[in-house]
Design an enzyme around this catalytic site. Structure first.
Site, PDB file in Angstrom:
ATOM      1  N   SER A 146     -16.288  -7.122 -11.784  1.00  0.00           N
ATOM      2  CA  SER A 146     -16.214  -7.997 -12.960  1.00  0.00           C
ATOM      3  C   SER A 146     -14.750  -8.188 -13.299  1.00  0.00           C
ATOM      4  O   SER A 146     -13.880  -7.443 -12.840  1.00  0.00           O
ATOM      5  CB  SER A 146     -16.951  -7.310 -14.114  1.00  0.00           C
ATOM      6  OG  SER A 146     -16.471  -7.722 -15.365  1.00  0.00           O
ATOM      7  N   TYR A 159     -18.927  -0.312 -20.022  1.00  0.00           N
ATOM      8  CA  TYR A 159     -19.108  -1.330 -18.974  1.00  0.00           C
ATOM      9  C   TYR A 159     -17.818  -1.472 -18.162  1.00  0.00           C
ATOM     10  O   TYR A 159     -17.838  -1.474 -16.923  1.00  0.00           O
ATOM     11  CB  TYR A 159     -19.508  -2.668 -19.606  1.00  0.00           C
ATOM     12  CG  TYR A 159     -19.769  -3.748 -18.590  1.00  0.00           C
ATOM     13  CD1 TYR A 159     -20.997  -3.823 -17.930  1.00  0.00           C
ATOM     14  CD2 TYR A 159     -18.796  -4.688 -18.264  1.00  0.00           C
ATOM     15  CE1 TYR A 159     -21.238  -4.813 -16.989  1.00  0.00           C
ATOM     16  CE2 TYR A 159     -19.028  -5.672 -17.321  1.00  0.00           C
ATOM     17  CZ  TYR A 159     -20.251  -5.738 -16.685  1.00  0.00           C
ATOM     18  OH  TYR A 159     -20.495  -6.706 -15.736  1.00  0.00           O
TER      19      TYR A 159
END
Ligand SMILES: NC(=O)c1ccc[n+]([C@@H]2O[C@H](COP(=O)([O-])OP(=O)(O)OC[C@H]3O[C@@H](n4cnc5c(N)ncnc54)[C@H](O)[C@@H]3O)[C@@H](O)[C@H]2O)c1
Ligand SMILES: O=C(O)[C@H](O)[C@@H](O)[C@H](O)[C@H](O)CO
Length: 260
Positions: A146, A159
């Site tokens: 990501s 995350y």
């Protein structure tokens, strides 16, 4: 270089978390490039429409159940996948989740859910499939990272830790398995509209706010990820390993937090 280097005919790609979202984007791109698929989801029946879509392109799609938070589910899926096909050439470690919260509100369970799914799950799926790839002396492992693999954002502590971990894991596994003919790379998308970040996209002004910070001045579309996944899955990337490829319109290198 011939475009044949991007051809995936005769290859089999296994994609985790393919019941919706980016998992299907990656699967579709690989199938269009010629690969047969093994697709996984916690409930196999959720894969039926996508399997029909892949078969309509003329490729095979084998649905298998997998919960990446469950050790025994990972072991069973790897065993079933390896038994079902001659060979697995490509693994896309896509299954993942997020719980977006201010750091002061993150619970023990939130942390475990995110890290167990995104980081531990990806490692043990890679390990299970790499055992087969090592025997064959060939493999392409693509871990989905990501923009948070390389940037810090409030509300994304666990995350971001999982995605930063995926970037590091990619480098370590590339070193472990490179001598066995396996490349391990990380494809790191920017902010795409899927179930995971639907709530953000539904916030008034979010798309404009995001667009303002993206050098290419638009949010990503699913098509934007297709070239990168086929590149990393194919012989076109034969001498590329341990790398993180950001497909994010430039946001990770642009004005992430401030506008001057
Ligand atoms: N959408 C984005 O902008 C974006 C950006 C960067 C990275 N990602 C990552 O891409 C991947 C796909 O996400 P998405 O955006 O398509 O969201 P999504 O929520 O639509 O898809 C996530 C997929 O992972 C599966 N999954 C979740 N927990 C699982 C578990 N325990 N076991 C097995 N499968 C599980 C879900 O069932 C689903 O198929 C995720 O890893 C996500 O973190 C997404
Ligand atoms: O839930 C969220 O906050 C988002 O889904 C993020 O996690 C991004 O989509 C992505 O990972 C950034 O690259």
């Amino acid at each position: 270089m011939s475009t044949d280097h991007f051809d995936l005919a005769g290859r089999t790609a296994l994609i985790t978390g393919a019941s919706r979202g980016l998992g299907q984007v990656f699967g579709r791109a690989l199938a269009r490039a010629g690969a047969d698929l093994i697709v996984t989801s916690r409930k196999a029946e959720d894969l039926t429409p996508f399997c029909h879509e892949v078969e309509a392109i003329g490729r095979r799609a084998l649905p298998l159940e997998l919960d990446v938070r469950d050790q025994y589910s990972i072991e069973a899926m790897c065993k079933a996948a390896i038994a079902a096909v001659d060979k697995i050439d490509v693994l896309v470690n896509n299954a993942g989740c997020n719980i977006r919260k201010p750091a002061l509100e993150v619970t023990w369970d939130d942390w475990n859910t995110i890290l167990d799914t995104n980081l531990r799950g990806s490692f043990f799926v890679a390990q299970g499939i790499a055992r087969h790839m090592v025997e064959r002396g060939y493999g392409r492992i693509i871990n989905i990272g990501s923009v948070t693999s390389v940037c810090g954002y409030a509300g994304l502590g666990p995350y971001g830790a999982s995605r930063g971990g995926i970037k590091q894991l990619t480098m370590s596994l590339a070193d472990d398995w490179g001598p066995h003919g396996i490349t391990v790379n990380c494809l790191a998308p920017g902010w795409f509209k899927t179930n995971q970040n639907r709530a953000l996209y539904e916030q008034e002004g979010w798309v404009e706010y995001l667009t303002d910070r993206i050098p290419l001045k638009r949010p990503g579309k699913p098509d934007d990820l297709e070239g990168a996944i086929v590149f990393l899955a194919s012989d076109a990337s034969a001498y590329v390993t341990g790398q993180t490829l950001l497909v994010d319109g430039g946001i990770s290198g642009g004005p992430v937090k401030i506008k001057l």
